[in-house]
Motif scaffolding. Structure first.
Motif, PDB file in Angstrom:
ATOM      1  N   ALA A 110       0.535  -1.127   0.237  1.00 24.95           N
ATOM      2  CA  ALA A 110       0.307  -0.055   0.211  1.00 24.95           C
ATOM      3  C   ALA A 110       0.870   1.354   0.492  1.00 24.95           C
ATOM      4  N   LEU A 111       2.164   1.381   1.000  1.00 21.80           N
ATOM      5  CA  LEU A 111       2.834   2.367   0.539  1.00 21.80           C
ATOM      6  C   LEU A 111       3.093   2.471  -0.698  1.00 21.80           C
ATOM      7  N   LEU A 112       3.590   1.974  -1.326  1.00 24.38           N
ATOM      8  CA  LEU A 112       4.427   1.610  -2.583  1.00 24.38           C
ATOM      9  C   LEU A 112       3.556   2.405  -3.977  1.00 24.38           C
ATOM     10  N   GLU A 113       2.110   1.879  -3.395  1.00 20.77           N
ATOM     11  CA  GLU A 113       1.072   1.985  -4.507  1.00 20.77           C
ATOM     12  C   GLU A 113       1.109   4.170  -4.241  1.00 20.77           C
ATOM     13  N   ARG A 114       1.011   4.154  -2.856  1.00 21.42           N
ATOM     14  CA  ARG A 114       0.466   5.119  -2.574  1.00 21.42           C
ATOM     15  C   ARG A 114       1.739   6.509  -3.028  1.00 21.42           C
ATOM     16  N   SER A 115       2.843   5.395  -3.330  1.00 19.03           N
ATOM     17  CA  SER A 115       4.013   6.218  -3.656  1.00 19.03           C
ATOM     18  C   SER A 115       3.851   6.801  -5.102  1.00 19.03           C
ATOM     19  N   TYR A 116       3.631   6.045  -5.979  1.00 18.02           N
ATOM     20  CA  TYR A 116       3.668   6.156  -7.667  1.00 18.02           C
ATOM     21  C   TYR A 116       2.748   6.663  -7.767  1.00 18.02           C
ATOM     22  N   LYS A 117       1.420   6.053  -7.335  1.00 23.32           N
ATOM     23  CA  LYS A 117       0.066   7.094  -7.474  1.00 23.32           C
ATOM     24  C   LYS A 117       0.227   8.889  -7.009  1.00 23.32           C
ATOM     25  N   SER A 118       0.771   9.219  -6.038  1.00 18.22           N
ATOM     26  CA  SER A 118       1.277  10.972  -5.464  1.00 18.22           C
ATOM     27  C   SER A 118       2.950  11.422  -6.731  1.00 18.22           C
ATOM     28  N   PHE A 119       3.025  10.913  -7.729  1.00 18.85           N
ATOM     29  CA  PHE A 119       4.069  11.067  -8.360  1.00 18.85           C
ATOM     30  C   PHE A 119       3.332  11.127 -10.201  1.00 18.85           C
ATOM     31  N   ALA A 120       2.560   9.877 -10.742  1.00 19.77           N
ATOM     32  CA  ALA A 120       1.784   9.734 -11.487  1.00 19.77           C
ATOM     33  C   ALA A 120       0.754  10.796 -11.464  1.00 19.77           C
ATOM     34  N   ALA A 121       0.068  11.369 -10.284  1.00 13.54           N
ATOM     35  CA  ALA A 121       0.092  12.987 -10.507  1.00 13.54           C
ATOM     36  C   ALA A 121       0.246  13.968  -9.970  1.00 13.54           C
ATOM     37  N   GLY A 122       1.719  14.202 -10.470  1.00 12.41           N
ATOM     38  CA  GLY A 122       2.905  15.242 -10.322  1.00 12.41           C
ATOM     39  C   GLY A 122       3.429  15.701  -8.242  1.00 12.41           C
ATOM     40  N   THR A 135      11.551   8.494 -29.340  1.00 17.62           N
ATOM     41  CA  THR A 135      10.214   7.459 -27.768  1.00 17.62           C
ATOM     42  C   THR A 135      11.032   6.994 -27.201  1.00 17.62           C
ATOM     43  N   LEU A 136      10.853   7.166 -25.750  1.00 13.62           N
ATOM     44  CA  LEU A 136      11.054   5.173 -25.110  1.00 13.62           C
ATOM     45  C   LEU A 136       9.753   4.803 -24.419  1.00 13.62           C
ATOM     46  N   ALA A 137      10.288   3.688 -24.750  1.00 16.81           N
ATOM     47  CA  ALA A 137       9.076   2.991 -23.599  1.00 16.81           C
ATOM     48  C   ALA A 137       9.814   1.568 -23.116  1.00 16.81           C
ATOM     49  N   GLU A 138       9.887   1.653 -22.188  1.00 17.65           N
ATOM     50  CA  GLU A 138      10.484   0.676 -21.300  1.00 17.65           C
ATOM     51  C   GLU A 138       9.181   0.125 -20.138  1.00 17.65           C
ATOM     52  N   GLN A 139      10.235  -1.184 -19.756  1.00 17.01           N
ATOM     53  CA  GLN A 139       9.474  -2.140 -18.790  1.00 17.01           C
ATOM     54  C   GLN A 139      10.088  -2.267 -17.477  1.00 17.01           C
ATOM     55  N   PRO A 140      11.167  -1.208 -17.620  1.00 15.18           N
ATOM     56  CA  PRO A 140      12.122  -1.478 -15.891  1.00 15.18           C
ATOM     57  C   PRO A 140      11.312  -1.587 -14.499  1.00 15.18           C
ATOM     58  N   LYS A 181      10.691  14.222 -15.585  1.00 17.91           N
ATOM     59  CA  LYS A 181       9.944  15.083 -16.257  1.00 17.91           C
ATOM     60  C   LYS A 181      10.563  16.581 -16.533  1.00 17.91           C
ATOM     61  N   GLU A 182      11.201  16.589 -16.201  1.00 15.68           N
ATOM     62  CA  GLU A 182      11.574  17.964 -17.135  1.00 15.68           C
ATOM     63  C   GLU A 182      12.602  17.672 -18.495  1.00 15.68           C
ATOM     64  N   MET A 183      13.223  16.539 -18.255  1.00 16.38           N
ATOM     65  CA  MET A 183      14.099  16.743 -19.348  1.00 16.38           C
ATOM     66  C   MET A 183      12.957  15.635 -20.784  1.00 16.38           C
ATOM     67  N   SER A 184      12.008  15.440 -20.426  1.00 18.05           N
ATOM     68  CA  SER A 184      11.232  14.698 -21.800  1.00 18.05           C
ATOM     69  C   SER A 184       9.886  15.612 -21.552  1.00 18.05           C
ATOM     70  N   GLY A 185      10.275  16.866 -21.132  1.00 23.93           N
ATOM     71  CA  GLY A 185       9.465  18.499 -21.809  1.00 23.93           C
ATOM     72  C   GLY A 185       7.792  17.934 -20.813  1.00 23.93           C
ATOM     73  N   GLY A 186       7.389  16.676 -19.721  1.00 23.07           N
ATOM     74  CA  GLY A 186       6.766  16.630 -19.514  1.00 23.07           C
ATOM     75  C   GLY A 186       6.129  15.550 -19.618  1.00 23.07           C
ATOM     76  N   THR A 187       6.244  14.785 -20.754  1.00 23.87           N
ATOM     77  CA  THR A 187       5.873  13.192 -20.458  1.00 23.87           C
ATOM     78  C   THR A 187       6.078  12.779 -20.569  1.00 23.87           C
ATOM     79  N   THR A 193       6.748   5.417 -20.281  1.00 23.91           N
ATOM     80  CA  THR A 193       6.692   5.736 -22.051  1.00 23.91           C
ATOM     81  C   THR A 193       7.321   7.722 -21.229  1.00 23.91           C
ATOM     82  N   ALA A 194       8.376   8.155 -22.817  1.00 14.84           N
ATOM     83  CA  ALA A 194       8.563   9.609 -23.011  1.00 14.84           C
ATOM     84  C   ALA A 194       9.032   9.723 -23.629  1.00 14.84           C
ATOM     85  N   ALA A 195       8.762  11.220 -24.484  1.00 12.91           N
ATOM     86  CA  ALA A 195       8.868  11.889 -25.843  1.00 12.91           C
ATOM     87  C   ALA A 195       9.867  12.520 -25.321  1.00 12.91           C
ATOM     88  N   ARG A 196      11.222  12.783 -26.244  1.00 13.66           N
ATOM     89  CA  ARG A 196      12.074  13.861 -25.701  1.00 13.66           C
ATOM     90  C   ARG A 196      13.595  13.587 -27.508  1.00 13.66           C
TER      91      ARG A 196
END
Length: 133
Positions: free
Chosen positions: A11-23, A99-104, A64-70, A92-95
């Motif tokens: 649950a802690l990790l879920e909250r962390s990723y949700k917060s990051f995804a929401a900016g 484009t980058l599509a990764e499964q880290p 975020k910055e290096m990908s122009g927010g993508t 995913t990101a564009a720069r």
């Protein structure tokens, strides 16, 4: 004994990723230990050990910055016990017209329920380095 899915660190990790995804990087950082270390492998502009909440926040911001927010990071599976967590994700990101599509994979280490280390493992290190260089 709790299974990995029942552990509160999931649950802690879920909250962390949700917060990051929401900016909301401050909310994501709030869940981390003060001396957190974020290990980014390779030879890109993002590589290195980022130590402490301010440095980890800055590293997250650079994605975020290096990908122009993508830059997008979407967890697909989260597993955790009292000591470690593993997150299988999609990025995913564009720069610069690329484009980058990764499964880290991210591996987290906990002490007393607090994240103290994160290791990033890109699926394709060469593509990751090329994209972020």
């Amino acid at each position: 004994m709790q299974t990995a899915q029942e552990n509160p660190n999931v649950a802690l990790l879920e909250r962390s990723y949700k917060s990051f995804a929401a900016g909301d990087v401050p909310a994501a950082l709030e869940l981390l230990g003060d001396d957190i270390v974020f290990h980014v492998p390779g030879d890109s502009l993002l590589a290195g050990d980022h130590t402490g909440k301010p440095a980890v926040g800055a590293a997250f911001g650079r994605f975020k910055e290096m990908s122009g927010g993508t830059f997008k990071l979407q967890p697909r599976e989260i597993f955790a016990n009292d000591d470690y967590g593993t997150v299988l994700s999609e990025t995913t990101a564009a720069r610069h017209g690329k484009t980058l599509a990764e499964q880290p994979v991210q591996v987290w280490r906990f002490e007393d329920g607090v994240p103290v280390e994160i290791w990033l493992y890109p699926r394709n290190q060469n593509a990751f380095d090329e994209f972020w260089s």
